[in-house]
Design an enzyme around this catalytic site. Sequence first.
Site: not given
Ligand code: UD1
Ligand code: CA
Length: 459
Positions: A17-18, A24, A84, A90, A385, A388, A394, A431
Amino acid sequence: MTRPQSPPLDGWTAIVLAAGRGTRMRSRLPKVLHPVAGRPMMLHVCDTVRAAGIERIVVVTADADGEVAEAVRAQVPGAAVAPQGEPLGTGHAALAARVAAGDASHLLILNADLPLITERTVRELTQRHLQEHAVLTFLTAYLEDPTGYGRVRRQNGRIHGIVEESDADAVTRGQPEVNAGLYAAEAEWLWPVLADLEPSPRGEVYLTDAIARAVDHPQGAEAYQVVESSEVQQVNTRVELARAEQIMRERIRRRVMLDGVTLVDPATTYIDAGVAIGPDTTLLPGVHLLGSTTVGGGCRIGPSAVVRDSTIGDGCQVGMSTLEGSELAERVTVGPYCHLRPGTRIEADVHLGNYVEVKASRVGARTRVGHFSYIGDADVGADVNIGAGTVTANYDGATKHHTTIGDRAFIGSDSVLIAPVELGADARTGAGTIVTRDVPASARVVGVPGRIREPGEGV
Ligand code: UD1
Ligand code: CA
């Protein structure tokens, strides 16, 4: 870096999930591309998944062609990208991987901001999941400071669900057992559950709500507690990024020391994740080995050297210098205060002394460049060689030109070689010579501008 591979986990697809906004971090760069020990954190996660034996990876990204998607295509061969769109949580993100995940029977879902998770933990979580026949198994940790994590809620010791920190009351917040963000699930069970989850009061669909659903299922939910709690360090802010960086660097330092490398002062030695170092090499304080650098055995590097994307052969000595995109063969000595720039190849037993800059050049075996010189766009033969203060001029203001120096040539101090120019084997310059024309093999050139002297003619 080649890592030992676990046996393949058949039927598994990993979903990374990225796609989150990562607000933040307060960064223009997507959070998951921030590097930890020189490698974007998301790629650490993908590396680990592959090393654990899961070949099929789907990375959920915000867009199909954004920076994160590009990084996946460039650096995770064979992985699929699933956009997404709106980051609606998530649970919504995991569901976005459904088509790309195809007919996988088991899913490993990981947050991409967990760069420290190890191959061993992935293996153990998946094994536990298969042994216990749960519909969902998730990773937990007991943390001294659980701030920022979802808390595991239990009733009479049994898992009840996960409460996100923002939704938790004071008692739940004080609870040290956290959800790490790594889940194994039965695909057939999970997909309809994800599609059915209700958004939270904040409008996000939480993947963690699937855990409460699993609890209600006859096969239930299983928690697996991580052995080493530092592995679950997530990265939401730059404070956590610095913590993850420190843990990762410490782990790398420990690994190389156990592999036979001496770190005189580990705390001031920085080794990126992609670096390999041979045994009996000593790294002195203030050494940075970065990117895809390889260092052979029996070398002595530092104090204070920066080596990026370079290859250093066995038995080299590099003091207080900067090397970028360069290659040193065996037993080369460099520095102090050298700058080797991209495209440099230094052959065996060469000595580069103080204040030498080399760019896009080959320097042949046993050649000596002892003191403050600039060698750019040059091919320097063996046993030359270079006196210095020698400079290959170039650049004529518009174009870069090439210089060739034959084997055994002797370049007098303060010579300026105006490129394009070629000096034959055994050529000599006096030299202070300004060499403006080619010099035949064994000829001697002196003066400003340089004039060929016949044999027997005085200086
Ligand atoms: C999440 C967990 C939390 C856990 C924590 C620890 C949920 C709701 N909460 O919180 O319980 O303790 O991770 O790692 O899952 N992402 C998406 N799409 C979105 C939102 C997030 O792909 O719509 C990805 C983010 O890029 C990230 C990952 O999901 O890599 C987690 O999201 P993040 O916002 O970091 O979740 P936390 O609030 O840390
Ligand atoms: Ca997180």
